[in-house]
Design a protein around this motif. Structure first.
Motif, PDB file in Angstrom:
ATOM      1  N   SER A   1       0.843  -1.187   0.000  1.00  0.00           N
ATOM      2  CA  SER A   1       0.000   0.000   0.000  1.00  0.00           C
ATOM      3  C   SER A   1       0.880   1.239   0.000  1.00  0.00           C
ATOM      4  O   SER A   1       1.892   1.301   0.709  1.00  0.00           O
ATOM      5  CB  SER A   1      -0.910   0.002   1.231  1.00  0.00           C
TER       6      SER A   1
ATOM      7  N   VAL B   1     -10.052   5.076  -5.301  1.00  0.00           N
ATOM      8  CA  VAL B   1      -9.138   4.317  -4.461  1.00  0.00           C
ATOM      9  C   VAL B   1      -9.148   4.943  -3.072  1.00  0.00           C
ATOM     10  O   VAL B   1      -9.176   6.170  -2.930  1.00  0.00           O
ATOM     11  CB  VAL B   1      -7.712   4.332  -5.054  1.00  0.00           C
ATOM     12  N   THR B   2      -9.136   4.123  -2.030  1.00  0.00           N
ATOM     13  CA  THR B   2      -9.264   4.636  -0.664  1.00  0.00           C
ATOM     14  C   THR B   2      -8.080   5.511  -0.259  1.00  0.00           C
ATOM     15  O   THR B   2      -6.970   5.373  -0.799  1.00  0.00           O
ATOM     16  CB  THR B   2      -9.382   3.486   0.343  1.00  0.00           C
TER      17      THR B   2
ATOM     18  N   ASN C   1      -6.550   5.304   2.596  1.00  0.00           N
ATOM     19  CA  ASN C   1      -5.550   4.453   3.245  1.00  0.00           C
ATOM     20  C   ASN C   1      -4.622   3.806   2.231  1.00  0.00           C
ATOM     21  O   ASN C   1      -3.424   3.659   2.465  1.00  0.00           O
ATOM     22  CB  ASN C   1      -6.238   3.357   4.068  1.00  0.00           C
ATOM     23  N   GLU C   2      -5.178   3.404   1.085  1.00  0.00           N
ATOM     24  CA  GLU C   2      -4.369   2.736   0.066  1.00  0.00           C
ATOM     25  C   GLU C   2      -3.431   3.714  -0.630  1.00  0.00           C
ATOM     26  O   GLU C   2      -2.279   3.397  -0.897  1.00  0.00           O
ATOM     27  CB  GLU C   2      -5.281   2.062  -0.968  1.00  0.00           C
ATOM     28  N   SER C   3      -3.916   4.909  -0.924  1.00  0.00           N
ATOM     29  CA  SER C   3      -3.100   5.873  -1.672  1.00  0.00           C
ATOM     30  C   SER C   3      -3.386   7.293  -1.195  1.00  0.00           C
ATOM     31  O   SER C   3      -4.115   8.052  -1.839  1.00  0.00           O
ATOM     32  CB  SER C   3      -3.392   5.749  -3.174  1.00  0.00           C
TER      33      SER C   3
ATOM     34  N   GLU D   1     -15.574   3.010  -2.773  1.00  0.00           N
ATOM     35  CA  GLU D   1     -14.127   3.117  -2.692  1.00  0.00           C
ATOM     36  C   GLU D   1     -13.546   1.720  -2.549  1.00  0.00           C
ATOM     37  O   GLU D   1     -14.198   0.816  -2.020  1.00  0.00           O
ATOM     38  CB  GLU D   1     -13.692   3.988  -1.509  1.00  0.00           C
ATOM     39  N   SER D   2     -12.305   1.548  -3.019  1.00  0.00           N
ATOM     40  CA  SER D   2     -11.659   0.234  -2.950  1.00  0.00           C
ATOM     41  C   SER D   2     -10.168   0.411  -2.727  1.00  0.00           C
ATOM     42  O   SER D   2      -9.573   1.406  -3.166  1.00  0.00           O
ATOM     43  CB  SER D   2     -11.899  -0.552  -4.242  1.00  0.00           C
ATOM     44  N   ASP D   3      -9.565  -0.571  -2.050  1.00  0.00           N
ATOM     45  CA  ASP D   3      -8.113  -0.582  -1.875  1.00  0.00           C
ATOM     46  C   ASP D   3      -7.386  -1.080  -3.116  1.00  0.00           C
ATOM     47  O   ASP D   3      -6.163  -1.003  -3.186  1.00  0.00           O
ATOM     48  CB  ASP D   3      -7.723  -1.491  -0.693  1.00  0.00           C
ATOM     49  N   ASN D   4      -8.132  -1.598  -4.096  1.00  0.00           N
ATOM     50  CA  ASN D   4      -7.538  -2.244  -5.260  1.00  0.00           C
ATOM     51  C   ASN D   4      -7.873  -1.440  -6.518  1.00  0.00           C
ATOM     52  O   ASN D   4      -9.025  -1.294  -6.887  1.00  0.00           O
ATOM     53  CB  ASN D   4      -8.077  -3.676  -5.374  1.00  0.00           C
TER      54      ASN D   4
END
Length: 290
Positions: free
Chosen positions: A127, A189-190, A192-194, A217-220
């Protein structure tokens, strides 16, 4: 604590049955029971709730699980490294990268592989919100990351590698007006991820004087692009992402914004393979420099 105990613990977490865990590991049930008991005694906690009918992880067991998985994965990688060295590999390189650095990194690795085909390269996607670890605990030779996430530490050296254009990504054939984005459904994209990308997007929306209608929203990033291709909304990403995934199902609209990337490595750089990669890396940075 040994690997047999960890192996038994993971087998029981997967099967929630001591008999089935023993069959999975090819050992007697008494062996699995003894190894779990020994592990619990060493940790001084109960890892499982056990009854005649049921086996469940305790809170302590759930907490221990990701670390047990890491231990088994580290042992697996260590065994593979030894095997490859025994079979003639001349070294090993370990790289952590965020997804959006993949294109530049691939170019570096292509040149490196041609020059040093006997060196094994391990690549781990992380991440972009994860900070670099302390030098003594950091398992990677190089970190590819957003430039704004570079550590403020004398333990690391770094280079700016490249910049990427941000673009609006929409389903193929969808009519989109860049002057009327407040009516669009956004899939992002979240944070936290970016966090750097998320911050730039929020600044972009503020500059356009509207709050985006964020439906998901997604981490991927690939999950985001898949959702967009299915017509569930639009997104904003570095252009390298839609150019490498579902390219025939997406339309791309440049926004005139850039996001910058860098690479960081430990100043000590004791790994000989890492020193060779650094030479290739610097050449590639010079090639893409404006």
């Amino acid at each position: 604590m040994d690997l047999n105990q960890i192996r038994s613990f993971l087998a029981v977490t997967q099967t929630l049955n001591f008999t089935n865990a023993a069959k999975q590991n090819g050992v007697p049930q008494s062996t699995v029971s003894r190894q779990i008991n020994d592990l619990e005694n060493q940790l001084n906690v109960r890892l499982f709730y056990r009854t005649k009918r049921d086996v469940q992880l305790t809170a302590e067991g759930r907490t221990f699980l990701p670390y047990a998985l890491e231990m088994m994965e580290a042992a697996k990688k260590g065994a593979e490294a030894v095997r490859q060295l025994h079979n003639g590999a001349a070294g090993r390189l370990s790289i952590a990268t965020i997804a959006t650095s993949g294109t530049f990194l691939a170019d570096c690795l292509r040149d490196f592989g041609r020059e040093y085909p006997e060196i094994v390269v391990d690549i781990t996607y992380v991440s972009s919100g994860d900070a670099l670890q302390d030098e003594g605990r950091d398992p990677y030779d190089f970190h590819f990351l957003h430039r704004d996430m570079l550590p403020d530490s004398e333990e690391f050296d770094s280079l700016h590698t490249h910049s990427d254009q941000l673009c609006l990504v929409a389903p193929k054939g969808k009519a989109v007006s860049l002057d009327n984005l407040q009516s669009e459904r956004f899939i992002l994209v979240t944070e936290n991820e970016s966090p750097i990308l998320y911050m730039q997007l929020m600044e972009f929306f503020r500059s356009r004087r509207f709050s985006p209608h964020i439906v998901n929203e997604s981490d991927n990033m690939r999950a985001v692009l898949l959702s967009v291709s299915a017509g569930l909304g639009v997104t904003i990403l570095p252009v390298s992402q839609p150019q490498t995934f579902l390219t025939d199902q997406l339309d791309i609209y440049p926004l005139g914004m850039e996001i910058a990337y860098a690479v960081a490595w430990k100043r000590s750089l004791l790994n000989p393979a890492a020193k060779l990669f650094l030479e290739v890396l610097k050449r590639k940075v010079d090639e893409v420099a404006p």
